[in-house]
Design a protein around this motif. Structure first.
Motif, mmCIF file in Angstrom:
data_model
loop_
_atom_site.group_PDB
_atom_site.id
_atom_site.type_symbol
_atom_site.label_atom_id
_atom_site.label_comp_id
_atom_site.label_asym_id
_atom_site.label_seq_id
_atom_site.Cartn_x
_atom_site.Cartn_y
_atom_site.Cartn_z
ATOM 1 N N PRO A 116 26.153 34.537 13.123
ATOM 2 C CA PRO A 116 25.943 35.988 13.200
ATOM 3 C C PRO A 116 27.233 36.756 13.517
ATOM 4 O O PRO A 116 27.451 37.848 13.000
ATOM 5 C CB PRO A 116 24.919 36.146 14.322
ATOM 6 C CG PRO A 116 24.202 34.847 14.370
ATOM 7 C CD PRO A 116 25.237 33.812 14.006
ATOM 8 N N THR A 117 28.096 36.169 14.326
ATOM 9 C CA THR A 117 29.371 36.818 14.645
ATOM 10 C C THR A 117 30.242 36.899 13.400
ATOM 11 O O THR A 117 30.832 37.946 13.108
ATOM 12 C CB THR A 117 30.110 36.040 15.755
ATOM 13 O OG1 THR A 117 29.281 36.026 16.919
ATOM 14 C CG2 THR A 117 31.440 36.682 16.082
ATOM 15 N N ALA B 286 32.732 39.922 9.057
ATOM 16 C CA ALA B 286 32.988 39.990 7.618
ATOM 17 C C ALA B 286 32.712 41.378 7.058
ATOM 18 O O ALA B 286 33.283 41.759 6.041
ATOM 19 C CB ALA B 286 32.159 38.939 6.884
ATOM 20 N N GLY B 287 31.867 42.141 7.706
ATOM 21 C CA GLY B 287 31.594 43.495 7.251
ATOM 22 C C GLY B 287 32.772 44.431 7.419
ATOM 23 O O GLY B 287 32.860 45.461 6.759
ATOM 24 N N LYS B 288 33.710 44.082 8.298
ATOM 25 C CA LYS B 288 34.850 44.956 8.584
ATOM 26 C C LYS B 288 36.210 44.302 8.326
ATOM 27 O O LYS B 288 37.215 44.988 8.258
ATOM 28 C CB LYS B 288 34.809 45.394 10.043
ATOM 29 C CG LYS B 288 33.620 46.237 10.397
ATOM 30 C CD LYS B 288 33.667 46.659 11.852
ATOM 31 C CE LYS B 288 32.451 47.509 12.181
ATOM 32 N NZ LYS B 288 32.452 47.936 13.574
ATOM 33 N N ASP C 169 36.943 34.606 2.799
ATOM 34 C CA ASP C 169 37.800 35.237 1.806
ATOM 35 C C ASP C 169 38.930 34.318 1.363
ATOM 36 O O ASP C 169 39.402 34.414 0.232
ATOM 37 C CB ASP C 169 38.391 36.531 2.378
ATOM 38 C CG ASP C 169 37.297 37.533 2.694
ATOM 39 O OD1 ASP C 169 36.643 38.000 1.753
ATOM 40 O OD2 ASP C 169 37.093 37.822 3.890
ATOM 41 N N LEU C 170 39.348 33.452 2.250
ATOM 42 C CA LEU C 170 40.447 32.541 1.950
ATOM 43 C C LEU C 170 40.284 31.289 2.792
ATOM 44 O O LEU C 170 39.889 31.370 3.957
ATOM 45 C CB LEU C 170 41.784 33.218 2.288
ATOM 46 C CG LEU C 170 43.058 32.418 2.090
ATOM 47 C CD1 LEU C 170 43.279 32.082 0.612
ATOM 48 C CD2 LEU C 170 44.246 33.191 2.635
ATOM 49 N N VAL C 171 40.563 30.153 2.198
ATOM 50 C CA VAL C 171 40.571 28.881 2.917
ATOM 51 C C VAL C 171 41.956 28.279 2.738
ATOM 52 O O VAL C 171 42.395 28.053 1.616
ATOM 53 C CB VAL C 171 39.479 27.920 2.399
ATOM 54 C CG1 VAL C 171 39.574 26.577 3.111
ATOM 55 C CG2 VAL C 171 38.093 28.530 2.590
#
Length: 105
Positions: free
Chosen positions: A3-4, A9-11, A35-37
């Motif tokens: 959840p964290t 990820a929304g911001k 977004d990136l690994v």
């Protein structure tokens, strides 16, 4: 933790940075799309698309996370879950939180 990550990820763009090889990471379920690994075989700074001042490196190991991130100029957040003292040989982090949820504010 999930959840964290979803709230962050929304911001923010989120990345996984690991010192394992790509094949081992591919076999590890992450339970979240990042977004990136980046692994030891790839470099975060070269592939993130943002400048070093915009990167916040967070981790729980003072010896691998702070020692690895600070010399690169990254802002470092230590997730100190066990509330232990910082070893004097380790560069001090920019932020210290007791858990990953504390990153939200």
């Amino acid at each position: 933790m999930l959840p964290t990550l979803e709230k962050l990820a929304g911001k923010h763009r989120l990345a996984v940075v690991s010192n394992i090889d790509d094949d081992r990471l591919q076999a590890t379920p992450l339970y979240h799309e990042f977004d990136l690994v980046c692994t030891a075989e790839r470099y975060l700074i070269a592939n993130s698309g943002v400048g070093v001042p915009e990167i916040l490196h967070s981790g729980q190991s003072q010896f691998t996370d702070m020692v690895g991130g600070k010399p690169l100029g990254l802002s470092v957040c230590w997730i100190n879950r066990r509330n232990i003292d910082l070893d004097p040989s380790v560069p001090p982090p920019d932020h210290v939180f007791p858990d990953i949820q504390s990153l939200l504010p």
